[in-house]
Design a protein around this motif. Sequence first.
Motif, short mmCIF file in Angstrom:
data_model
loop_
_atom_site.label_atom_id
_atom_site.label_comp_id
_atom_site.label_asym_id
_atom_site.label_seq_id
_atom_site.Cartn_x
_atom_site.Cartn_y
_atom_site.Cartn_z
N SER A 133 0.78 -1.12 -0.07
CA SER A 133 -0.06 0.09 0.11
C SER A 133 0.92 1.33 0.12
N ILE A 134 1.88 1.31 0.65
CA ILE A 134 2.80 2.33 0.87
C ILE A 134 3.39 2.58 -0.43
N ALA A 135 4.15 1.26 -1.16
CA ALA A 135 4.60 1.58 -2.57
C ALA A 135 3.61 2.11 -3.42
N VAL A 136 2.36 1.66 -3.29
CA VAL A 136 1.48 2.33 -4.37
C VAL A 136 1.15 3.57 -4.00
N LYS A 137 1.02 4.22 -2.94
CA LYS A 137 1.06 5.79 -2.81
C LYS A 137 2.17 6.38 -3.12
N GLU A 138 3.31 5.78 -3.01
CA GLU A 138 4.61 6.43 -3.49
C GLU A 138 4.40 6.51 -5.15
N ALA A 139 4.14 5.44 -5.75
CA ALA A 139 3.84 5.41 -7.28
C ALA A 139 2.99 6.49 -7.78
N ARG A 140 1.84 6.49 -6.85
CA ARG A 140 0.81 7.40 -7.43
C ARG A 140 1.26 8.93 -7.32
N ALA A 141 2.04 9.31 -6.20
CA ALA A 141 2.59 10.37 -5.99
C ALA A 141 3.62 10.80 -7.01
N TYR A 142 4.52 9.90 -7.41
CA TYR A 142 5.41 10.09 -8.40
C TYR A 142 4.74 10.32 -9.70
N ASN A 143 3.77 9.58 -10.11
CA ASN A 143 3.14 9.67 -11.42
C ASN A 143 2.26 11.01 -11.48
N PHE A 144 1.70 11.65 -10.31
CA PHE A 144 1.24 12.69 -10.22
C PHE A 144 2.21 13.73 -10.75
N LEU A 145 3.24 13.80 -9.94
CA LEU A 145 4.51 14.61 -10.61
C LEU A 145 4.68 14.60 -12.00
N ALA A 146 4.77 13.35 -12.43
CA ALA A 146 5.08 13.29 -13.76
C ALA A 146 3.77 13.97 -14.62
N TYR A 147 2.71 13.73 -14.41
CA TYR A 147 1.28 14.22 -15.23
C TYR A 147 1.60 15.67 -15.09
N THR A 148 1.64 16.26 -13.88
CA THR A 148 1.80 17.67 -13.69
C THR A 148 3.08 18.42 -14.30
N ASN A 149 4.28 17.94 -14.52
CA ASN A 149 5.31 18.22 -15.21
C ASN A 149 5.06 18.27 -16.58
N ARG A 150 4.33 17.30 -17.24
CA ARG A 150 4.02 17.24 -18.35
C ARG A 150 3.08 18.41 -18.97
N ALA A 151 2.10 18.56 -17.72
CA ALA A 151 1.22 19.65 -18.29
C ALA A 151 1.98 20.88 -18.48
N MET A 152 3.07 21.12 -17.55
CA MET A 152 3.71 22.37 -17.55
C MET A 152 4.46 22.40 -18.69
N VAL A 153 4.97 21.51 -19.25
CA VAL A 153 5.84 21.26 -20.47
C VAL A 153 4.65 21.82 -21.65
N VAL A 154 3.60 21.43 -21.60
CA VAL A 154 2.64 21.74 -22.76
C VAL A 154 2.26 23.51 -22.53
N HIS A 155 2.26 23.87 -21.30
CA HIS A 155 1.99 25.24 -21.13
C HIS A 155 3.11 26.00 -21.75
N TYR A 156 4.17 25.78 -21.42
CA TYR A 156 5.45 26.59 -21.86
C TYR A 156 5.42 26.42 -23.63
N SER A 157 5.21 25.17 -24.05
CA SER A 157 5.05 25.11 -25.59
C SER A 157 4.00 25.97 -25.96
N ALA A 158 2.73 25.94 -25.45
CA ALA A 158 1.76 26.87 -25.85
C ALA A 158 2.36 28.41 -25.99
N MET A 159 2.95 28.71 -24.83
CA MET A 159 3.37 30.12 -24.81
C MET A 159 4.45 30.45 -25.87
N LEU A 160 5.31 29.46 -26.08
CA LEU A 160 6.40 29.76 -27.39
C LEU A 160 5.51 29.72 -28.57
#
Length: 542
Positions: free
Chosen positions: A57-84
């Motif tokens: 259960s702890i490993a699942v929570k860690e994986a979900r947290a890291y995947n959330f960081l990945a999704y949000t970072n990818r969203a940021m990249v998309v936003h910067y690309s849109a600004m460009l």
Amino acid sequence: MFRLLRRMRRDERGQAMVIGAVAMLVLAVSVMASVSIGHGVYEKIKLQDAADAQAYSIAVKEARAYNFLAYTNRAMVVHYSAMLTVMSYVSHAVYLDQTLRSAASVLKYIPVIGAVFAAVEAALKFWKSAVEVVSRVLIPILTGLNIALWLAQEAMLYSTLLDLVTSDGNTVIQGTDPKAQVGVAMTHGTGGGNPGLSVLRAVTSTNYSNLKNFLHPLDDGPHSSGSVDLSDPTGTGTRSKLLRDNKLSDPDMAKYRLLMGNLANAVRRRWTAEGEGPVLIGRRWNLGLCLALFQVRIAKTADSQIKSFHEDFENNRKDQLYAADDIQIRVRPACFIGRWRTVFQLRFRAAADAQGGFHQEFGRRKTDDHHDWTGITPFVTSDPSFIRPWQYHFGYPCNVTVLSKDMGAVSGANNAPFQMKNLSENAFMKNVSGRIDAEGEIVGDGFLDMTWKYVGGYRMANGDFDDDADHFRQTTGGMMAIAVGRAVYHRPGEWKEEPNFFNPLWTARLAPVKTHWEDSAMRLMIREWDLSAGWFRNAFNY
């Protein structure tokens, strides 16, 4: 008389009763022993299931947290690309305004076809105004969204930290085995059964090690060989400097600005990155003309990228959304012969930065046009360890769960299951040559005691092994289970890449205890794991 005695001596009736009585006793002892052993095995399986469930259960929570960081970072990249892309439209609109619209403003006076050029002039003028308005509205909105995503990342980290703390009353543990208890090693020194983040003050607890293992893959998290900063365990303070300071010379900020800038530049569309399109109205094209005495080439080039500047560059512009649409005229003395020489060039550029941005419409002259941009915002990234990878597992966070169960091993316990004291005190089950425990009872090889009184090691009259055995019984109640969970980074198939917080490929699994936790680390966190202790070595020989 003698005849009766001979008949009684030869009479075999009643032998079955004697054999049956002995057999029933043996059978009763065997059944009780089997039941007791079966009960112990069952309780051990239940306890191990609870430990495995909590570790996974702890490993699942860690994986979900890291995947959330990945999704949000990818969203940021998309936003910067849109600004460009928006700034590319601004630059292209400036080019169209200064070339085609300027030409149309003159050609509109031509009879018959003048109305067409007048419409072109009006359309290009509207288009330039529209993209200017959109850029000034959209860029601050996207920047605000990136800040919101970063705050969500920080909130996810802190909430996950609270979820990783294993304490009494844990729903996963209690739902699997209601009798399971959190081992002393989990929360040692925290001063409570529900310690929360106060475990960060107990550097010898297993909870502390679990939290540290979750945080150390963060770029500004604690190092594997260091300790957790109680004032800022996740490194939020370091990342937040991007909002107020601008020192590209500071590696803590340069790594974020350069990493995100390069990623955003890498995902640009071709039209944004280098331009494309038809002659005159496109972002990139070439015209060549070979005359009798010379050759002429008109080249239209384009470029859009995120730039990061040193704090001393042009009044500290920080990061910049840069876009350019340039025209260059080159000639050479003869067709296909000689060197090219630039005779004329125009720069049509637009940029947004912390100094209001600029337009560059003629030569090298820049005009302030109020394209404000605060620059790259904070985000959470990873720092996978490839130093001694077998020890640090490539930055994969591991967590240990230590559970115990009160089986009546503690002296004076009232809930000892399956006591067989009455059988164990029968003389035929005692070995007079056995050892004498502290209570004056004979503890021989034939001693039958199916309670958990002596779990962890026996106690001799001279006191050998007494401290370690008592410590084990006091801290575990007679039974202990350990499990290790791990969040791993894995892309299906043959693809291999370093663990990172930009691709949501984290998943959870259980891991062997021995393959990760070396003896020295286990001795630091869990005294019961010390293989050099006499009670542990002799417990298997009891």
